[in-house]
Design a protein around this motif. Structure first.
Motif, mmCIF file in Angstrom:
data_model
loop_
_atom_site.group_PDB
_atom_site.id
_atom_site.type_symbol
_atom_site.label_atom_id
_atom_site.label_comp_id
_atom_site.label_asym_id
_atom_site.label_seq_id
_atom_site.Cartn_x
_atom_site.Cartn_y
_atom_site.Cartn_z
ATOM 1 N N THR A 50 44.256 12.105 28.466
ATOM 2 C CA THR A 50 44.062 13.616 30.149
ATOM 3 C C THR A 50 43.409 14.103 30.014
ATOM 4 O O THR A 50 42.696 14.433 29.587
ATOM 5 N N SER A 52 43.077 17.455 30.499
ATOM 6 C CA SER A 52 42.782 18.956 30.931
ATOM 7 C C SER A 52 43.488 18.546 29.624
ATOM 8 O O SER A 52 45.021 17.600 29.047
ATOM 9 N N MET A 53 43.402 20.023 28.141
ATOM 10 C CA MET A 53 43.801 19.951 27.350
ATOM 11 C C MET A 53 45.316 20.518 27.463
ATOM 12 O O MET A 53 46.439 20.243 27.035
ATOM 13 N N GLU A 54 45.457 21.159 28.903
ATOM 14 C CA GLU A 54 47.341 22.062 28.803
ATOM 15 C C GLU A 54 47.948 20.856 28.946
ATOM 16 O O GLU A 54 48.522 20.882 28.873
ATOM 17 N N SER A 55 47.849 19.621 30.161
ATOM 18 C CA SER A 55 48.768 18.336 30.174
ATOM 19 C C SER A 55 48.877 17.972 28.563
ATOM 20 O O SER A 55 50.431 17.454 28.600
ATOM 21 N N ALA A 57 49.704 19.612 25.706
ATOM 22 C CA ALA A 57 50.301 20.600 25.338
ATOM 23 C C ALA A 57 51.945 20.719 26.292
ATOM 24 O O ALA A 57 52.607 20.790 25.644
ATOM 25 N N ARG A 58 51.691 20.546 27.624
ATOM 26 C CA ARG A 58 52.743 20.383 28.391
ATOM 27 C C ARG A 58 53.751 19.063 28.290
ATOM 28 O O ARG A 58 54.619 19.275 27.920
ATOM 29 N N SER A 60 53.550 18.301 25.212
ATOM 30 C CA SER A 60 54.717 18.462 23.777
ATOM 31 C C SER A 60 55.417 19.222 24.288
ATOM 32 O O SER A 60 56.669 19.010 23.401
ATOM 33 N N TYR A 88 40.262 14.254 27.482
ATOM 34 C CA TYR A 88 40.805 14.529 26.331
ATOM 35 C C TYR A 88 41.810 13.736 25.840
ATOM 36 O O TYR A 88 42.819 13.524 26.793
#
Length: 103
Positions: A50, A52-55, A57-58, A60, A88
């Protein structure tokens, strides 16, 4: 490959269509899965990428909220590059929920 993983899910009397349908519904649009494996005991490993790291985590969190998946663990998240883009890559481990839609 994917066909072998589907056969593994079928061998354990877990219907692959509901599992794959749920997986498709929880993966954010900006995440692409590059690997999927399932063992006969229901352990699942996912790998993807992805921007972004946030994606990661999202994804997960979406898996944790799903009635089909359990014991979700976000593994490594590493920054790398693909062509001109920084991405990432990540790994996620989980299991099939005993009472979920996958059985």
């Amino acid at each position: 490959a994917l066909a072998d993983e589907i056969r593994s899910i079928q061998a354990e009397n877990r219907a692959p269509a509901p599992v794959l349908r749920e997986l498709r519904s929880v993966v954010p649009q900006d995440v692409w899965l590059e690997s999927f494996s399932a063992d006969p005991k229901g352990a699942i490993s996912l790998g993807g990428a992805t921007f972004s790291m946030e994606s990661a985590a999202r994804l997960s969190l979406q898996l944790e909220r799903s009635p089909v998946f359990a014991d979700v663990k976000l593994g490594s998240v590493m920054l790398g590059s693909r062509g001109e883009s920084q991405v990432y890559t990540f790994s996620i481990g989980c299991a099939l929920e005993a009472d979920g839609a996958g059985r």
